[in-house]
Design a protein around this motif. Structure first.
Motif, PDB file in Angstrom:
ATOM      1  N   ALA A   1      18.858   3.996  25.441  1.00 23.09           N
ATOM      2  CA  ALA A   1      20.184   4.584  25.728  1.00 23.09           C
ATOM      3  C   ALA A   1      20.281   4.916  27.199  1.00 23.09           C
ATOM      4  N   GLY A   2      21.461   4.817  27.760  1.00 18.94           N
ATOM      5  CA  GLY A   2      21.656   5.095  29.172  1.00 18.94           C
ATOM      6  C   GLY A   2      21.594   6.563  29.478  1.00 18.94           C
TER       7      GLY A   2
ATOM      8  N   ARG B   1      16.762  -3.141  38.270  1.00 20.74           N
ATOM      9  CA  ARG B   1      17.512  -3.243  39.531  1.00 20.74           C
ATOM     10  C   ARG B   1      18.998  -3.048  39.311  1.00 20.74           C
ATOM     11  N   THR B   2      19.463  -3.354  38.122  1.00 19.39           N
ATOM     12  CA  THR B   2      20.880  -3.177  37.805  1.00 19.39           C
ATOM     13  C   THR B   2      21.246  -1.714  37.605  1.00 19.39           C
ATOM     14  N   GLY B   3      20.226  -0.851  37.506  1.00 20.25           N
ATOM     15  CA  GLY B   3      20.472   0.565  37.271  1.00 20.25           C
ATOM     16  C   GLY B   3      20.322   0.970  35.828  1.00 20.25           C
TER      17      GLY B   3
END
Length: 221
Positions: free
Chosen positions: A220-221, A103-105
């Motif tokens: 990793a983002g 939910r935080t992205g």
């Protein structure tokens, strides 16, 4: 126990290879190569998208070279390469692993019991109910409670809540049907026994609790 022992002996070299790869490709606190092995089950996680293109192919090629040198035959049917970015998943030690967006992205790991593991559990319990269908429910519970406790304890990490609710509901219905058959009646006895009665008076297993778990490696983002 011979097979896991031999696996550990033969695959020690694979552990050393992957540990070296992990250290060589490490950038700060982030490692581009991680792995997990239990006996002859091996999972290698590779991030070749952020700064180290082509790493996936290099690691895979080096692994195959080492397996050939050791004389270890790879099970091609069970071995595969998957891309977590595409929503694909992989199985390891009874769990399905995939990458999802929180939910935080941020991206995070989600792992749940494999469907075939849940199916195997229910089939085992179903056989108990069938074999002891004329026995008092107390005797049935003495048999199925340890089975449930062991299975839940194993899968109590990760994101097993939905699966646990399914199993718990299924078991409740089976217990109710067992008791109604003992009365030569149909249905599930909703007006006869409350759910609280199943657990507090009959002693049906009810410890469907999850353990807190923090992954060592964040995607990793």
């Amino acid at each position: 126990m011979i097979s896991p022992l031999l696996s550990n002996i033969y695959l020690n070299e694979i552990d050393r290879l992957l540990e070296r790869a992990s250290k060589v490709t490490q950038r700060g606190r982030f490692r581009y190569v991680e792995y997990a092995r239990f006996a002859d089950d091996l999972v290698v996680l590779i991030d070749s998208c952020y700064g180290l293109p082509g790493l996936h192919g290099k690691v895979l090629r080096r692994l195959r070279e080492e397996f050939t040198r050791l004389g270890v035959e790879v099970n091609e049917e069970k071995s595969k390469c998957i891309d977590l970015r595409r929503g694909e998943s992989f199985g390891f030690l009874g769990f399905d692993f995939r990458r999802i967006r929180a939910r935080t992205g941020n991206w995070r790991v989600k792992f749940t019991p494999k469907l075939k593991k849940r199916t195997a559990l229910l089939q085992k319990l179903k056989e108990v109910f069938r074999r002891y269908k004329t026995q008092p429910v107390e005797r049935v519970l003495k048999i199925i409670n340890p089975i449930l406790r062991g299975w839940v304890n194993y899968f109590s990490v990760g994101h097993s809540s939905k699966c646990f609710r399914f199993v718990q509901r299924w078991v409740e219905l089976k217990v109710r049907r067992h008791m109604m058959r003992a009365r030569n009646r149909r249905g599930f006895g909703w007006q006869v026994w409350s759910t609280q009665c199943l657990y507090e008076q009959l002693g049906l297993f009810n410890a469907y609790r999850l353990k807190r778990f923090t992954p060592k490696v964040q995607p990793a983002g």
